[in-house]
Scaffold this active site. Structure first.
Site, mmCIF file in Angstrom:
data_model
loop_
_atom_site.group_PDB
_atom_site.id
_atom_site.type_symbol
_atom_site.label_atom_id
_atom_site.label_comp_id
_atom_site.label_asym_id
_atom_site.label_seq_id
_atom_site.Cartn_x
_atom_site.Cartn_y
_atom_site.Cartn_z
ATOM 1 N N GLU A 1 6.157 17.332 3.410
ATOM 2 C CA GLU A 1 5.261 16.180 3.202
ATOM 3 C C GLU A 1 5.847 14.917 3.821
ATOM 4 O OE1 GLU A 1 5.414 15.845 -1.032
ATOM 5 O OE2 GLU A 1 4.563 17.827 -1.388
ATOM 6 N N ARG B 1 7.645 -4.785 2.853
ATOM 7 C CA ARG B 1 8.915 -4.075 2.614
ATOM 8 C C ARG B 1 10.115 -5.016 2.433
ATOM 9 N NH1 ARG B 1 10.965 -1.252 5.903
ATOM 10 N NH2 ARG B 1 11.865 0.277 4.506
ATOM 11 N N CYS C 1 3.075 -18.511 -0.308
ATOM 12 C CA CYS C 1 3.789 -19.431 -1.191
ATOM 13 C C CYS C 1 4.682 -18.678 -2.169
ATOM 14 C CB CYS C 1 2.783 -20.289 -1.939
ATOM 15 S SG CYS C 1 1.861 -21.280 -0.784
ATOM 16 N N GLU C 2 5.718 -18.076 -1.641
ATOM 17 C CA GLU C 2 6.724 -17.348 -2.434
ATOM 18 C C GLU C 2 8.013 -17.448 -1.645
ATOM 19 O OE1 GLU C 2 6.399 -15.318 -5.214
ATOM 20 O OE2 GLU C 2 4.221 -15.433 -5.367
#
Ligand code: PLP
Length: 426
Positions: free
Chosen positions: A284, A323, A354-355
């Site tokens: 997978e 990520r 805004c972080e």
């Protein structure tokens, strides 16, 4: 002029001073479709798949693409046409796989929290296997299948308690993780599944984590799973297939994971030695098929030099490329014109969200001006499929490059689309 290839990215190269993916100049795509823009190489994806196919030559094996890595329809279509099945984790992914033309019998359904409605939809579609992750889920699946007059093909995801040596958020095969059935409980769970009227036991499954860069955790997990297979079959329950999950890492920043064919040569040697080499095998993989096939193009909006840190503010952000914020992950960042150089000012490459967690790269040496464009590398996996609308930002467009051709595979989202399900108060 000889193209200058980027290490780890065989389909990306500077021709003259312009970065190309396959035969297409990336700046021309940014000009045509705007930024942020995801661009993928068809050849890179097929080449990554070919490494698995070579590894399995002469065996009864199937690659089930873990579509959570990138579930855009055209990419699923590409893998379906190349002979892949799909590993899904939701009813939504089931619908996407079917819409892309997947053969339902090649679909396997993983995930710890399948709802009754998702189970019913997958049973009615006739999927190949449910990878069941708990004993409670066995009971529910059996009941749902019976209510439809069907028997659900099942494999139990066992947790081999092996350390995949990767980031804790993407390590899944340890005792403390929420995934799978504990190794010690597995035999009892198989007896339980075998006795339930709505189930048909067909396989065993394990997936120990993601971005794995060594063969050893796979080899350890394989031995532990085969010990269980010995015990399960001794108890009279035959397994048609063995599924070893995904998880193979890619080169984001100099990592050297084994190639898929080399890894499988080692695993097959152990399977042969233990008498299971002719059993039907499933894998997978997600990231290793698409991760390094994609880039995200972005434009520099502003430069903000500072005493402690200098910021290069670009138009892609954590909503497009989650990520770094989620896993402190590294993505290479290179200019679309000129060449990467270490001899340039260092920038914190950040987005407009805004972080403070909205960063794409720390201390990147870039000779840039406002208006220049950059490529964020290794953006094919777990970027667009994890993208959000945070800060009411529309999701990026996507393009698939095939030689000299470029196909728009997803239009840029529009603001009316983004607000269409919302209802104002009377
Ligand atoms: N299979 C399962 C059950 C998973 O949970 C995942 C990833 O989370 C994968 C396969 C794919 O992993 P990767 O993209 O690392 O190959």
């Amino acid at each position: 002029m000889t193209p200058e290839r980027l290490p780890g990215h065989p389909h990306l190269a500077y021709r003259g001073d312009a970065l190309h993916l396959e035969e297409v100049a990336l700046d021309a795509l940014a000009e045509r479709f705007g930024t942020p823009l995801f661009v993928y190489s068809k050849a890179a994806m097929l080449q990554a798949l070919a490494a698995y196919q070579r590894g399995f030559a002469g065996r009864d094996a199937r690659v089930c693409y873990a579509m959570k890595a990138n579930s855009s329809l055209a990419i699923l279509q590409l893998f379906a046409r190349a002979g892949c099945g799909f590993d899904i984790v939701s009813g939504g992914e089931l619908q996407r796989a079917l819409a892309a033309g997947a053969d339902p019998t090649t679909i396997i359904f993983s995930g710890v929290g399948k709802t009754r409605a998702e189970m019913a939809a997958a049973l009615q579609a006739g999927i190949g296997c449910f990878n069941v992750e708990s004993e409670a889920e066995l009971e529910v699946l059996s009941a749902v299948a019976q209510s439809l007059g069907l028997r659900a093909p099942v494999s139990l995801r066992v947790n081999p308690n092996v350390d995949a040596k990767t980031h804790p958020y993407i390590s899944t095969g340890l005792k403390g993780n929420k995934f799978g059935i504990a190794h010690e409980r597995a035999l009892a769970a198989y007896r339980h599944a075998h006795a339930l009227p709505g189930l048909r036991v067909v396989g065993i499954d394990c997936h120990i984590g993601s971005q794995i860069t060594e063969a050893a955790p796979y080899l350890d997990a394989l031995e532990r799973v085969l010990d269980l297979v010995d015990a399960i079959e001794a108890a009279g329950i035959t397994l048609e297939h063995l599924d070893f999950g995904g998880g193979l890492g890619i080169d984001y920043h100099g990592e050297t994971p084994p190639a898929a064919d080399a890894l499988w040569a080692q695993l097959l040697e152990r399977l042969d030695a233990r008498g299971y080499g002719q059993r039907r095998l499933l894998v997978e993989p997600g990231r290793s098929l698409v991760g390094n096939a994609g880039v995200c193009l972005t434009e520099v909006l502003y430069l903000k030099p500072g005493e402690e840190r200098s910021f290069c503010i670009v138009d892609a952000a954590m909503n497009d490329l989650p990520r770094p914020a989620m896993y402190q992950a590294y993505h290479g960042i290179v200019p679309l014109h000129g060449r990467p150089t270490l001899d340039a000012p260092l920038w914190e490459v950040v987005g407009p969200v805004c972080e403070s967690g909205d960063w794409l790269g720390h201390d990147r040496a870039l000779a840039v001006r406002a208006g220049d464009r950059l490529a964020v590398l290794s953006a094919g996996a777990y970027c667009m499929s994890m993208a959000s609308n945070y800060n009411t930002r529309t999701r990026a467009a996507e393009v698939l490059v095939d030689g000299r051709e470029a196909h728009l595979i997803r239009r840029r989202e529009t603001l009316p689309e983004l607000m269409r399900n919302e209802v104002l108060l009377p």
